[in-house]
Design a protein around this motif. Structure first.
Motif, PDB file in Angstrom:
ATOM      1  N   LEU A 102       0.670  -2.268  13.029  1.00  0.00           N
ATOM      2  CA  LEU A 102       0.538  -1.831  11.252  1.00  0.00           C
ATOM      3  C   LEU A 102      -0.243  -3.771  10.325  1.00  0.00           C
ATOM      4  O   LEU A 102       0.179  -4.463  10.215  1.00  0.00           O
ATOM      5  CB  LEU A 102       1.614  -1.308  10.347  1.00  0.00           C
ATOM      6  CG  LEU A 102       1.530  -1.288   9.438  1.00  0.00           C
ATOM      7  CD1 LEU A 102       0.437  -0.151   8.674  1.00  0.00           C
ATOM      8  CD2 LEU A 102       2.739  -1.448   8.525  1.00  0.00           C
ATOM      9  N   SER A 103      -1.217  -2.482   9.950  1.00  0.00           N
ATOM     10  CA  SER A 103      -1.927  -3.668   8.799  1.00  0.00           C
ATOM     11  C   SER A 103      -2.437  -4.782   9.973  1.00  0.00           C
ATOM     12  O   SER A 103      -3.654  -4.398  11.302  1.00  0.00           O
ATOM     13  CB  SER A 103      -0.366  -4.546   8.218  1.00  0.00           C
ATOM     14  OG  SER A 103      -2.136  -4.678   7.112  1.00  0.00           O
ATOM     15  N   ASP A 133      -4.334   4.852   1.405  1.00  0.00           N
ATOM     16  CA  ASP A 133      -4.327   3.149   2.122  1.00  0.00           C
ATOM     17  C   ASP A 133      -5.155   2.714   1.510  1.00  0.00           C
ATOM     18  O   ASP A 133      -6.825   3.052   1.485  1.00  0.00           O
ATOM     19  CB  ASP A 133      -4.676   3.424   3.846  1.00  0.00           C
ATOM     20  CG  ASP A 133      -4.566   2.041   4.512  1.00  0.00           C
ATOM     21  OD1 ASP A 133      -4.261   0.551   3.684  1.00  0.00           O
ATOM     22  OD2 ASP A 133      -4.145   1.395   5.632  1.00  0.00           O
ATOM     23  N   GLU A 185       0.743   2.246   5.282  1.00  0.00           N
ATOM     24  CA  GLU A 185       2.238   2.074   6.387  1.00  0.00           C
ATOM     25  C   GLU A 185       2.174   2.717   7.699  1.00  0.00           C
ATOM     26  O   GLU A 185       0.829   3.009   7.778  1.00  0.00           O
ATOM     27  CB  GLU A 185       3.308   2.966   4.518  1.00  0.00           C
ATOM     28  CG  GLU A 185       2.909   4.326   5.074  1.00  0.00           C
ATOM     29  CD  GLU A 185       3.531   4.756   3.127  1.00  0.00           C
ATOM     30  OE1 GLU A 185       4.517   5.869   4.018  1.00  0.00           O
ATOM     31  OE2 GLU A 185       3.075   4.907   2.632  1.00  0.00           O
ATOM     32  N   TRP A 186       3.471   2.353   7.677  1.00  0.00           N
ATOM     33  CA  TRP A 186       3.443   3.139   9.734  1.00  0.00           C
ATOM     34  C   TRP A 186       3.648   4.671   9.808  1.00  0.00           C
ATOM     35  O   TRP A 186       5.171   4.611   8.514  1.00  0.00           O
ATOM     36  CB  TRP A 186       4.283   2.336  10.121  1.00  0.00           C
ATOM     37  CG  TRP A 186       4.955   2.805  11.676  1.00  0.00           C
ATOM     38  CD1 TRP A 186       6.204   3.647  11.138  1.00  0.00           C
ATOM     39  CD2 TRP A 186       4.295   2.066  12.757  1.00  0.00           C
ATOM     40  NE1 TRP A 186       6.368   3.984  12.876  1.00  0.00           N
ATOM     41  CE2 TRP A 186       5.556   3.345  13.073  1.00  0.00           C
ATOM     42  CE3 TRP A 186       3.291   1.902  12.674  1.00  0.00           C
ATOM     43  CZ2 TRP A 186       4.737   3.651  14.655  1.00  0.00           C
ATOM     44  CZ3 TRP A 186       3.208   2.252  14.015  1.00  0.00           C
ATOM     45  CH2 TRP A 186       4.160   2.770  15.256  1.00  0.00           C
ATOM     46  N   SER A 224      -1.948   1.182  13.331  1.00  0.00           N
ATOM     47  CA  SER A 224      -1.672   2.022  12.529  1.00  0.00           C
ATOM     48  C   SER A 224      -2.223   0.519  11.598  1.00  0.00           C
ATOM     49  O   SER A 224      -2.072  -0.343  10.449  1.00  0.00           O
ATOM     50  CB  SER A 224      -0.091   2.042  11.889  1.00  0.00           C
ATOM     51  OG  SER A 224      -0.214   2.572  10.941  1.00  0.00           O
ATOM     52  N   GLY A 281      -1.878  -4.715  13.168  1.00  0.00           N
ATOM     53  CA  GLY A 281      -2.358  -3.564  13.830  1.00  0.00           C
ATOM     54  C   GLY A 281      -4.209  -4.273  13.912  1.00  0.00           C
ATOM     55  O   GLY A 281      -4.255  -3.945  15.924  1.00  0.00           O
TER      56      GLY A 281
END
Length: 178
Positions: free
Chosen positions: A51-52, A123, A161-162, A74, A55
């Motif tokens: 994530l972020s 996002d 977020e995930w 993600s 990711g």
């Protein structure tokens, strides 16, 4: 100054002719070297999730290391053009990238291996519009590779977020029996 650790690390990396995400990718590849020597590591392709910034790490690792058989990115995929050229964080910057590729093309290097993208509706780092723009490139590359069924996107309500709504089934599908 921990308030701006990414700026400090990125400045140091650039001064050495490197990038933070490049060193993270190198470290992740060395981690795979170690993991695959362990008796408790099942043989075959490995799954990667992030994530972020994670990711971003998953994007680069999957693009550069074919031991990753399925990846879930993600809160990171977004075209530079549609995201106003924003990297979201300087630690994601790669020297010269805007002259040779966008994130969608980098993700496309994962083909023919499996790739799932997650995108939250609100996002604040990677807009849904920018994610969908980049995902169009991913889909074109996967289609050209003859594996359009190996990529998917999870569009969900939320912020940076995930989700996970599709991730576990996706990984199980593409890594089971591998």
């Amino acid at each position: 100054d921990f308030a701006n650790s990414c700026g400090f690390l990125s400045s140091a990396a650039i001064s050495l002719g490197m990038s933070v995400i490049g060193t993270h990718t190198w470290d992740n590849m060395r981690l795979l070297d170690y993991i695959t020597t362990r008796d408790d590591c099942r043989p075959g392709p490995i799954g990667a999730i992030g994530l972020s910034g994670g990711g971003g790490g998953t994007m680069w690792l999957s693009a550069m290391d074919d031991r990753i058989g399925a990846a879930v990115i993600s809160g990171h995929l977004a075209s530079f053009a549609a995201n106003d050229g924003i990297f979201a964080c300087v630690c994601n910057a790669v020297p010269g990238i805007l002259t040779w590729a966008d994130r969608g093309e980098v993700c496309g290097l994962t083909a023919p291996r499996s790739l799932l993208i997650e995108s939250a509706s609100d996002d604040q780092c990677y807009s849904r519009v920018a994610t969908l723009d980049a995902f169009e490139a991913v889909k074109r590359i996967y289609a050209a590779a003859g594996v359009p069924d190996r990529t998917d996107i999870d569009l969900f309500e939320g912020r940076h977020e995930w989700s996970g709504a599709k991730a576990w089934d996706f990984l199980e599908r593409w890594l089971a029996g591998a």
